[in-house]
Write a protein that holds these residues in place. Structure first.
Motif, mmCIF file in Angstrom:
data_model
loop_
_atom_site.group_PDB
_atom_site.id
_atom_site.type_symbol
_atom_site.label_atom_id
_atom_site.label_comp_id
_atom_site.label_asym_id
_atom_site.label_seq_id
_atom_site.Cartn_x
_atom_site.Cartn_y
_atom_site.Cartn_z
ATOM 1 N N PRO A 338 0.795 -1.243 0.000
ATOM 2 C CA PRO A 338 0.000 0.000 0.000
ATOM 3 C C PRO A 338 0.825 1.290 0.000
ATOM 4 C CG PRO A 338 -0.054 -1.054 2.162
ATOM 5 C CD PRO A 338 0.570 -2.038 1.230
ATOM 6 N N LEU A 339 2.103 1.220 0.402
ATOM 7 C CA LEU A 339 2.902 2.436 0.525
ATOM 8 C C LEU A 339 3.914 2.616 -0.609
ATOM 9 C CD1 LEU A 339 3.716 2.342 4.364
ATOM 10 C CD2 LEU A 339 1.952 3.697 3.199
ATOM 11 N N SER A 340 4.488 1.530 -1.098
ATOM 12 C CA SER A 340 5.617 1.638 -2.024
ATOM 13 C C SER A 340 5.531 0.594 -3.136
ATOM 14 C CB SER A 340 6.946 1.443 -1.271
ATOM 15 O OG SER A 340 7.017 2.215 -0.095
ATOM 16 N N ASP A 341 6.180 0.920 -4.263
ATOM 17 C CA ASP A 341 6.399 -0.084 -5.295
ATOM 18 C C ASP A 341 7.543 -0.985 -4.834
ATOM 19 O OD1 ASP A 341 4.471 1.024 -6.980
ATOM 20 O OD2 ASP A 341 5.898 2.389 -7.912
ATOM 21 N N VAL A 342 7.335 -2.281 -4.857
ATOM 22 C CA VAL A 342 8.326 -3.221 -4.326
ATOM 23 C C VAL A 342 8.731 -4.189 -5.432
ATOM 24 C CG1 VAL A 342 8.848 -4.900 -2.530
ATOM 25 C CG2 VAL A 342 7.223 -3.050 -2.069
ATOM 26 N N GLU A 343 10.055 -4.319 -5.605
ATOM 27 C CA GLU A 343 10.550 -5.149 -6.691
ATOM 28 C C GLU A 343 11.811 -5.883 -6.266
ATOM 29 O OE1 GLU A 343 11.582 -4.678 -11.477
ATOM 30 O OE2 GLU A 343 11.524 -2.915 -10.170
ATOM 31 N N MET A 344 11.939 -7.137 -6.702
ATOM 32 C CA MET A 344 13.180 -7.891 -6.548
ATOM 33 C C MET A 344 13.906 -7.883 -7.888
ATOM 34 S SD MET A 344 12.224 -11.219 -4.176
ATOM 35 C CE MET A 344 10.802 -11.708 -5.161
ATOM 36 N N VAL A 345 15.193 -7.449 -7.853
ATOM 37 C CA VAL A 345 15.977 -7.310 -9.077
ATOM 38 C C VAL A 345 17.326 -7.985 -8.898
ATOM 39 C CG1 VAL A 345 16.964 -5.687 -10.746
ATOM 40 C CG2 VAL A 345 14.872 -5.080 -9.518
ATOM 41 N N PRO A 346 17.743 -8.865 -9.819
ATOM 42 C CA PRO A 346 19.086 -9.447 -9.737
ATOM 43 C C PRO A 346 20.164 -8.380 -9.832
ATOM 44 C CG PRO A 346 17.712 -10.703 -11.244
ATOM 45 C CD PRO A 346 16.951 -9.441 -10.909
ATOM 46 N N PHE A 347 21.263 -8.604 -9.125
ATOM 47 C CA PHE A 347 22.333 -7.608 -9.063
ATOM 48 C C PHE A 347 22.830 -7.191 -10.445
ATOM 49 C CE2 PHE A 347 26.786 -6.425 -9.133
ATOM 50 C CZ PHE A 347 26.836 -5.423 -8.170
ATOM 51 N N ASP A 348 23.058 -8.154 -11.342
ATOM 52 C CA ASP A 348 23.642 -7.783 -12.631
ATOM 53 C C ASP A 348 22.709 -6.905 -13.437
ATOM 54 O OD1 ASP A 348 21.864 -9.855 -12.999
ATOM 55 O OD2 ASP A 348 23.154 -11.023 -14.332
ATOM 56 N N ILE A 349 21.399 -7.121 -13.349
ATOM 57 C CA ILE A 349 20.441 -6.267 -14.051
ATOM 58 C C ILE A 349 20.397 -4.885 -13.417
ATOM 59 C CG2 ILE A 349 18.002 -5.957 -14.616
ATOM 60 C CD1 ILE A 349 17.763 -8.982 -14.829
ATOM 61 N N TRP A 350 20.376 -4.849 -12.080
ATOM 62 C CA TRP A 350 20.337 -3.564 -11.375
ATOM 63 C C TRP A 350 21.597 -2.741 -11.626
ATOM 64 C CZ3 TRP A 350 23.527 -2.087 -7.176
ATOM 65 C CH2 TRP A 350 23.175 -0.865 -6.554
#
Length: 354
Positions: A338-350
């Motif tokens: 409800p407060l934030s966009d939450v995402e899991m991203v692999p290190f190499d992509i980030w």
């Protein structure tokens, strides 16, 4: 000294294959600061190879043949006589006089207050620069990065010699107390630690004054071997310690703390972004400019991330966080909050993203 200068002037500069860095030189005068093994020498030599041979003079100020007093008396006249327009003073020290040339380049771990020189900071390779050294970019690249770290020279060192290679490089440039402090900080990577705590620990194994330890710690920080991260809203709180490169972990200790190593690697990528970064309890990195929180969670899944979000909800509300990014080894995904966009991203992509 004239004989030595003449020899240096006539010597051809050679470097092995040069991999482009994000930092580059032009016709302006610069001082290039950075810790040992970051590639300062190779950067300036690659630049010199693009100039007319007779127009430049490269001097490594650590050359044992140099008598600095005599160098100070002869260098200016030598440059004038030979019409040298670009002078490089590598491994520069303050006891060498600056001479008047069209372009001056000095390289040093220590930053000097020269208002006529533009200051450039050369860090170890970030992940994007590291990939330029890889024969191919595939799933093995990130594993290589964990093993080698960001020192360019490590690509030419065999695996059984890497630890001793780095130890030798550090011994050649740091004092014994600086090395002891660095070893202790390596064991405390990505944790809160104060100079006083380091003093309390080291005084039991060696005779050292508090002033000496504090000054040595400050020198390591100013050179860039150690980085400190401030707690948000609490400038006097104990700061978290990060290392200049993740390869020091295996070179200086036998401890395995992958989560801390991963967090340090994320910090080093953020360091180059020139954005303000802070930490808080349960918050690895807070970026006020983008209202974002970054979490190091190498082996996270949705269940782990959900529990983490519950633990930091008060922080998200207080600072109106718009985005939470959990950096992982390989997991991708999103979750609603409800407060934030939450995402899991692999290190190499980030790390390769904008």
């Amino acid at each position: 000294m004239e004989i030595l200068l003449e020899e240096l002037y006539k010597t051809d500069i050679n470097i092995e294959k040069f991999h482009t860095r994000k930092l580059f030189l032009d016709e302006k005068s610069y001082q290039i600061n950075g810790i040992t093994q970051t590639g300062k020498t190779k950067l300036v030599k690659n630049y010199l190879l693009g100039l007319k041979k007779s127009s430049y003079l490269y001097i490594d100020c650590r050359d044992l043949r140099i008598d600095k007093e005599r160098l100070n008396k002869t260098l200016g006249d030598f440059c004038t006589t030979n019409k040298i327009s670009t002078l490089v003073l590598d491994n520069y020290s303050a006891d060498i006089n600056i001479v008047n040339v069209a372009q001056l380049l000095i390289c040093s771990e220590v930053h000097y207050k020269f208002d006529f020189l533009r200051a450039l900071k050369l860090y170890p390779l970030d992940y994007e620069e590291f990939l330029a050294f890889e024969y191919k970019y595939d799933s093995t690249a990130l594993n290589h990065f964990f093993k080698l770290g960001g020192f360019p020279s490590m690509h030419k060192v065999s695996s059984d010699e890497r630890a001793l290679f780095l130890q030798k490089a550090l011994k050649n440039t740091l004092s014994l107390i600086e090395i002891d402090i660095l070893i202790f900080c390596t064991k405390m990577m990505a944790q809160k630690i104060s100079p006083y705590s380091i003093y309390e620990r080291l005084k039991h194994t060696q005779k050292i004054s508090k002033d000496k330890l504090y000054s040595s710690f400050d020198m390591l920080c100013s050179k860039g071997y150690i980085h400190q991260l401030q707690k948000v809203g609490h400038p006097k709180a104990i700061r978290k310690i990060y290392l200049c490169d993740i390869s020091l972990k295996s070179a200086l200790t036998i401890e395995k703390q992958f989560n801390k190593l991963f967090e340090n690697m994320i910090y080093l990528e953020l360091l180059k972004s020139d954005r303000d970064v802070f930490y808080d309890e349960n918050i690895d990195f807070y970026l006020p400019s983008s209202d974002e929180v970054i979490l190091g969670m190498p082996f996270a899944d949705e269940r782990m991330l959900f529990k983490k979000m519950e633990a930091i909800e008060a922080f998200l509300f207080t600072y109106q966080i718009k985005r939470v990014t959990a950096i992982t080894m390989s997991t991708e995904g999103r979750m609603s909050h409800p407060l934030s966009d939450v995402e899991m991203v692999p290190f190499d992509i980030w790390a390769l993203g904008d």
